[in-house]
Design an enzyme around this catalytic site. Structure first.
Site, PDB file in Angstrom:
ATOM      1  N   SER A 130     -67.927 -12.886  -2.592  1.00 44.22           N
ATOM      2  CA  SER A 130     -67.710 -13.499  -3.902  1.00 44.22           C
ATOM      3  C   SER A 130     -66.253 -13.884  -4.161  1.00 44.22           C
ATOM      4  O   SER A 130     -65.327 -13.163  -3.756  1.00 44.22           O
ATOM      5  CB  SER A 130     -68.162 -12.498  -4.968  1.00 44.22           C
ATOM      6  OG  SER A 130     -67.687 -12.874  -6.228  1.00 44.22           O
ATOM      7  N   TYR A 154     -67.591  -4.705  -9.646  1.00 40.93           N
ATOM      8  CA  TYR A 154     -68.369  -5.630  -8.815  1.00 40.93           C
ATOM      9  C   TYR A 154     -67.487  -6.194  -7.693  1.00 40.93           C
ATOM     10  O   TYR A 154     -67.815  -6.110  -6.506  1.00 40.93           O
ATOM     11  CB  TYR A 154     -68.936  -6.776  -9.664  1.00 40.93           C
ATOM     12  CG  TYR A 154     -69.458  -7.940  -8.851  1.00 40.93           C
ATOM     13  CD1 TYR A 154     -70.530  -7.780  -7.968  1.00 40.93           C
ATOM     14  CD2 TYR A 154     -68.883  -9.211  -8.953  1.00 40.93           C
ATOM     15  CE1 TYR A 154     -71.003  -8.841  -7.210  1.00 40.93           C
ATOM     16  CE2 TYR A 154     -69.358 -10.281  -8.198  1.00 40.93           C
ATOM     17  CZ  TYR A 154     -70.412 -10.089  -7.328  1.00 40.93           C
ATOM     18  OH  TYR A 154     -70.877 -11.144  -6.561  1.00 40.93           O
TER      19      TYR A 154
HETATM   20  N1  LIG Z   1     -74.820 -16.615  -7.673  1.00 37.75           N
HETATM   21  C1  LIG Z   1     -73.501 -16.642  -7.595  1.00 37.75           C
HETATM   22  O1  LIG Z   1     -72.839 -17.428  -8.272  1.00 37.75           O
HETATM   23  C2  LIG Z   1     -72.752 -15.734  -6.651  1.00 37.75           C
HETATM   24  C3  LIG Z   1     -71.352 -15.844  -6.620  1.00 37.75           C
HETATM   25  C4  LIG Z   1     -70.651 -15.025  -5.758  1.00 37.75           C
HETATM   26  C5  LIG Z   1     -71.311 -14.142  -4.927  1.00 37.75           C
HETATM   27  N2  LIG Z   1     -72.654 -14.024  -4.986  1.00 37.75           N
HETATM   28  C6  LIG Z   1     -73.294 -13.055  -4.093  1.00 37.75           C
HETATM   29  O2  LIG Z   1     -74.347 -13.691  -3.418  1.00 37.75           O
HETATM   30  C7  LIG Z   1     -75.441 -12.807  -3.222  1.00 37.75           C
HETATM   31  C8  LIG Z   1     -76.706 -13.444  -3.809  1.00 37.75           C
HETATM   32  O3  LIG Z   1     -76.481 -13.699  -5.190  1.00 37.75           O
HETATM   33  P1  LIG Z   1     -77.642 -14.162  -6.159  1.00 37.75           P
HETATM   34  O4  LIG Z   1     -77.015 -14.943  -7.232  1.00 37.75           O
HETATM   35  O5  LIG Z   1     -78.754 -14.748  -5.372  1.00 37.75           O
HETATM   36  O6  LIG Z   1     -78.091 -12.749  -6.776  1.00 37.75           O
HETATM   37  P2  LIG Z   1     -79.555 -12.213  -7.142  1.00 37.75           P
HETATM   38  O7  LIG Z   1     -79.349 -10.997  -7.970  1.00 37.75           O
HETATM   39  O8  LIG Z   1     -80.375 -13.301  -7.707  1.00 37.75           O
HETATM   40  O9  LIG Z   1     -80.144 -11.787  -5.722  1.00 37.75           O
HETATM   41  C9  LIG Z   1     -79.892 -10.554  -5.107  1.00 37.75           C
HETATM   42  C10 LIG Z   1     -81.234  -9.923  -4.720  1.00 37.75           C
HETATM   43  O10 LIG Z   1     -80.954  -8.722  -4.007  1.00 37.75           O
HETATM   44  C11 LIG Z   1     -81.951  -7.762  -4.334  1.00 37.75           C
HETATM   45  N3  LIG Z   1     -81.390  -6.428  -4.057  1.00 37.75           N
HETATM   46  C12 LIG Z   1     -80.394  -5.797  -4.727  1.00 37.75           C
HETATM   47  N4  LIG Z   1     -80.144  -4.596  -4.167  1.00 37.75           N
HETATM   48  C13 LIG Z   1     -80.989  -4.475  -3.106  1.00 37.75           C
HETATM   49  C14 LIG Z   1     -81.218  -3.464  -2.131  1.00 37.75           C
HETATM   50  N5  LIG Z   1     -80.521  -2.321  -2.142  1.00 37.75           N
HETATM   51  N6  LIG Z   1     -82.164  -3.671  -1.192  1.00 37.75           N
HETATM   52  C15 LIG Z   1     -82.902  -4.808  -1.188  1.00 37.75           C
HETATM   53  N7  LIG Z   1     -82.740  -5.798  -2.089  1.00 37.75           N
HETATM   54  C16 LIG Z   1     -81.790  -5.631  -3.040  1.00 37.75           C
HETATM   55  C17 LIG Z   1     -82.264  -8.008  -5.796  1.00 37.75           C
HETATM   56  O11 LIG Z   1     -83.548  -7.564  -6.158  1.00 37.75           O
HETATM   57  C18 LIG Z   1     -82.102  -9.537  -5.910  1.00 37.75           C
HETATM   58  O12 LIG Z   1     -83.347 -10.194  -5.843  1.00 37.75           O
HETATM   59  C19 LIG Z   1     -75.053 -11.497  -3.929  1.00 37.75           C
HETATM   60  O13 LIG Z   1     -74.621 -10.594  -2.947  1.00 37.75           O
HETATM   61  C20 LIG Z   1     -73.908 -11.881  -4.838  1.00 37.75           C
HETATM   62  O14 LIG Z   1     -72.994 -10.824  -4.978  1.00 37.75           O
HETATM   63  C21 LIG Z   1     -73.389 -14.806  -5.832  1.00 37.75           C
END
Ligand SMILES: NC(=O)c1ccc[n+]([C@@H]2O[C@H](COP(=O)([O-])OP(=O)(O)OC[C@H]3O[C@@H](n4cnc5c(N)ncnc54)[C@H](O)[C@@H]3O)[C@@H](O)[C@H]2O)c1
Length: 319
Positions: A130, A154
């Site tokens: 991130s 986070y």
């Molecule tokens: N969306 C953004 O703008 C953004 C920006 C920076 C970083 N990220 C990173 O990208 C990744 C995906 O983000 P996203 O927006 O799709 O988030 P999201 O919350 O929609 O998806 C993450 C998924 O991981 C699952 N999860 C959480 N803990 C778990 C575990 N211990 N075992 C199995 N499954 C688990 C959740 O149920 C969820 O469906 C994340 O790691 C997030 O930190 C996202």
């Protein structure tokens, strides 16, 4: 023949869902893993999953990555050659309320997964990190060489996870890539992030709060661009590197609000401007030069185009 079996963690999440859909269209076999936790609506996660489950090339296992035994069984069953790790606990403000969930689902889960990947000798590991690890900086745009300055639990756990990935795969034959995503948005987006939060407020006719008087800048990046870049990264021989994924054109929240409101003519929505919120970044503005130098010509979706696609999908699918 190349083993086209890819394991995607967080496949019911926002980015994981889009990535699985895209890679299936490129003929990959996808093993999706997700715990479907209730950080935000499990109904939305199940809706995404139901779209993927129709596809022949998709297999799903509901599993928490901290369940080492079951995770190992999954590696024995499917033998993935590529693992794309997108599961995790996101959200800046919630990380002050429940920091433990961030340690468990980001740091601990990443460590368990990486060690199993090493044991079963996968070829490539791709990690979704991130932009929040940079915190507020003095100079913009932010390049990958800037010193991290995480401002909230986070961001701290994402940085710790990056370090684990580097340490565990160092001196191994497994290559890794770390992508630092900048505010990803698009259809079926996360309801805890600004655009979908706003759209849901419009639907429910509720007031919306604009933190820092709507003066925060965010480098909004369309999810379709993110998944295309990840696809290229599977094919390219680029190893053990960290890249920003961003459009590199930040927009101030107040302008974004005006763009969204234009799509809802005649709707009255009360906007409450609030003070700066502790732990939030004032500005995200990444440089994508290093990414473009390594990945060739990349075209990023204009915010107006991406926003229209997102709003059209919201109106059609009600999420
Ligand atoms: N969306 C953004 O703008 C953004 C920006 C920076 C970083 N990220 C990173 O990208 C990744 C995906 O983000 P996203 O927006 O799709 O988030 P999201 O919350 O929609 O998806 C993450 C998924 O991981 C699952 N999860 C959480 N803990 C778990 C575990 N211990 N075992 C199995 N499954 C688990 C959740 O149920 C969820 O469906 C994340 O790691 C997030 O930190 C996202």
């Amino acid at each position: 023949m190349v083993n086209k079996t890819v394991l995607i963690t967080g496949s019911s999440g926002f980015i994981g869902f889009h990535l699985a859909k895209y890679l299936i269209s490129k003929n990959f076999n996808i093993i999706g893993v997700d715990s479907i936790n209730s950080y935000y609506s499990p109904k939305l996660k199940k809706k995404r999953l139901s779209i993927l489950k129709i596809k022949k090339k998709f297999n799903f296992e509901k599993l928490n990555l901290n369940n080492k035994k079951k995770l190992e069984q999954l590696f024995i069953k499917y033998r993935p050659s590529i693992v794309i790790h997108l599961a995790g606990q996101p959200g800046v403000l919630y990380s002050f309320k429940n920091p433990k969930s961030y340690y468990t689902n980001n740091v601990k889960a990443t460590k368990t997964l990486c060690n199993i990947c090493k044991k079963y000798k996968i070829k490539k590991f791709i990690f979704g990190s991130s932009s929040s690890i940079y915190g507020d900086q003095k100079k913009y745009p932010i390049t990958e060489s800037f010193t991290p300055n995480p401002k909230n639990p986070y961001a701290k756990t994402k940085l710790q996870s990056e370090k684990l990935v580097k340490r565990i795969f160092k001196n191994s034959k497994i290559s890794y890539l770390i992508f630092r995503f900048f505010t990803v948005y698009g259809p079926f987006g996360r309801p805890d992030m600004f655009i979908h939060k706003f759209l849901n407020k419009i639907k429910k006719k509720e007031p919306i709060k604009l933190h820092n008087h709507g003066l925060n800048f965010r480098d909004f990046t369309f999810v379709g661009d993110v998944v295309k870049i990840i696809h290229i990264s599977i094919k390219k021989n680029i190893n053990n590197k960290i890249f920003n994924i961003c459009r590199s054109k930040p927009i101030i929240t107040n302008s974004l609000v005006n763009m969204i409101l234009k799509r809802f003519p005649g709707k009255f929505i009360k906007i409450i401007k609030t003070e700066f919120v502790k732990g939030e970044m004032l500005k995200t503005h990444g440089s994508n030069k290093f990414l473009k130098n390594n990945f060739g010509r990349l075209v990023f979706t204009d915010i107006k185009v991406g926003l229209n696609t997102t709003i059209n999908s919201f109106k059609k699918n009600a999420c």
